[in-house]
Design a protein around this motif. Structure first.
Motif, short mmCIF file in Angstrom:
data_model
loop_
_atom_site.label_atom_id
_atom_site.label_comp_id
_atom_site.label_asym_id
_atom_site.label_seq_id
_atom_site.Cartn_x
_atom_site.Cartn_y
_atom_site.Cartn_z
N HIS A 23 0.84 -1.19 0.00
CA HIS A 23 0.00 0.00 0.00
C HIS A 23 0.89 1.24 0.00
O HIS A 23 1.97 1.25 0.60
CB HIS A 23 -0.92 -0.02 1.22
CG HIS A 23 -1.69 -1.30 1.37
ND1 HIS A 23 -2.98 -1.45 0.92
CD2 HIS A 23 -1.35 -2.49 1.92
CE1 HIS A 23 -3.40 -2.68 1.17
NE2 HIS A 23 -2.43 -3.32 1.78
N GLN A 24 0.42 2.30 -0.63
CA GLN A 24 1.22 3.51 -0.77
C GLN A 24 0.94 4.46 0.39
O GLN A 24 -0.20 4.87 0.60
CB GLN A 24 0.90 4.19 -2.10
CG GLN A 24 1.17 3.32 -3.31
CD GLN A 24 0.72 3.97 -4.60
OE1 GLN A 24 0.74 5.21 -4.74
NE2 GLN A 24 0.31 3.17 -5.57
N LEU A 25 2.00 4.82 1.11
CA LEU A 25 1.88 5.66 2.30
C LEU A 25 2.37 7.07 1.99
O LEU A 25 3.48 7.26 1.49
CB LEU A 25 2.70 5.06 3.45
CG LEU A 25 2.83 5.91 4.72
CD1 LEU A 25 1.47 6.09 5.39
CD2 LEU A 25 3.83 5.26 5.69
N SER A 26 1.53 8.06 2.32
CA SER A 26 1.92 9.47 2.26
C SER A 26 1.87 10.02 3.68
O SER A 26 0.93 9.74 4.42
CB SER A 26 0.99 10.27 1.35
OG SER A 26 0.96 9.74 0.04
N LYS A 27 2.85 10.83 4.05
CA LYS A 27 2.89 11.35 5.42
C LYS A 27 3.54 12.72 5.43
O LYS A 27 4.43 13.01 4.64
CB LYS A 27 3.66 10.38 6.32
CG LYS A 27 5.06 10.02 5.81
CD LYS A 27 5.71 8.97 6.68
CE LYS A 27 7.11 8.61 6.15
NZ LYS A 27 7.79 7.60 7.00
#
Length: 371
Positions: free
Chosen positions: A251-255
């Motif tokens: 899954h692609q994580l943005s933070k």
């Protein structure tokens, strides 16, 4: 007709046993797949993955009964990942069951924001319009005790002193919070298959300016975000988003963390910095599951981090999202199921910076859907 009052779900290891009473001529489906029933009113599953939503359908000549549950684990870190929850829907009747919370005398029940009443047992039966969206909430405040939490006496004293200093009797500071959300969609609603989903989590400070609870610090005030709940706000302490694409195993994580600004006693800017998001990451990833970990500190002063953990599991249109967080600052969780429209999953208000850190009482929450 199948008797909704006598439907039972029991977990045995990594299998589930479903029993019911009513008419003998019943068809059973598990996640849309027909099941062979050896006994007229009992079915035992094969081994199943933990936390992944299970959807049973019991169909006879008079009714269709939908049962949604999931396997849990007694060793998981999250409270609601250790407790079985069951949603049973038969036409306009709904029966909700959840694992007992120790040291709790009653549970408060809400439907679409209106309080229905309370129950002393971990079960509620109500009615709905099956063609309308309905959201049930079960809310519990558990008093801090030696059994439920370490250092209980110290925490309780700290909470009462904080209330006196703030000159407000916010009794929630003396309790752990437990929330269950059951979102029921119209069973006749059609669901368009989408290619991706987004979970968005934000933490924020509501006032524009917040006083430092440490009176000896040169950082007398901190800049807040001056807002209320909104999934689209650009003002926040931390922003985290997880993009799930169908068929992908990761899954692609943005933070992101916004700048932290402090002010001196004369309300002049004293220092500014941006916190590290290194400790925001995903684990236990599979096409239908991941766990989001979040720990972000204040870059200007030594203080506890903003910590939370969320486990997301889904199958088709079924969701099970469990989380826990400390009761500071504000937390908000939203889900976009491919239509750029964010549904509110969970919102929790801030009890004050003094409640940012272990072993102070947390909020434990779970979101379950019927389809």
């Amino acid at each position: 007709m199948i008797d909704i009052n006598h439907i039972q779900i029991k977990q045995s290891g990594e299998t589930v046993c479903l029993t019911w009473k009513g008419t003998s001529n019943v068809r059973l489906f598990l996640n849309g797949i027909p099941c062979f029933i050896q006994n007229s009113n009992t079915y035992q599953t094969d081994v199943l993955p933990l936390y992944e939503p299970l959807s049973f359908e019991l169909i006879d000549s008079d009714s269709k009964t939908r049962i949604v549950t999931a396997l849990v684990s007694s060793t998981d870190d999250l409270f609601w990942n250790r407790k079985v929850t069951v949603l049973i829907q038969q036409n306009h009747v709904v029966r909700l069951l959840w694992g007992e919370i120790p040291e709790v005398s009653h549970y408060s029940i809400f439907q679409d924001g209106h309080r229905l009443g309370q129950t002393t047992t971990p079960e509620w039966k109500g009615t709905i319009d099956p063609e309308q969206f309905t959201r049930f909430e079960i809310r519990v405040l558990r008093p801090i005790s030696r059994k439920s939490m370490p250092f209980a006496r110290i925490i309780k004293t700290f909470a009462r002193v904080t209330n006196q200093i703030k000159q407000e009797q916010d009794r929630e500071r003396e309790f752990e919070q437990f929330v269950l959300y059951f979102s029921l969609y119209p069973l006749s609603a059609s669901h368009t298959k989408v290619s991706s989903y987004r979970l968005r989590v934000l933490t924020f400070i509501a006032p524009p300016i917040l006083m430092n609870p440490n009176p000896f610090s040169p950082h007398r005030y901190f800049e807040g975000d001056a807002r209320q709940y909104s999934p689209f706000s650009k003002e926040y302490r931390t922003f985290t988003e997880v993009l799930t694409c169908n068929g992908e195993t990761t899954h692609q994580l943005s933070k992101q963390a916004n700048p932290t600004r402090s002010f001196d006693a004369c309300h002049q800017l004293y220092r500014e910095d941006v916190a590290s998001t290194q400790q925001v990451y995903l684990s236990h990833q599979s096409p239908t599951r991941y766990t989001l970990h979040h720990s972000v500190g204040n870059p200007l002063v030594v203080s506890p981090n903003i910590d939370y953990e969320i486990t997301v599991t889904h199958r088709s249109n079924l969701w099970r999202i469990a989380g826990t967080h400390l009761q500071s600052p504000h937390h908000e969780v939203y889900l976009d199921e491919g239509d750029d429209c964010f549904e509110t999953i969970h919102q929790a208000h801030d009890l004050g910076l003094s409640f940012l850190g272990d072993p102070l009482p947390s909020c434990h929450w779970l979101h379950v859907t019927n389809q």
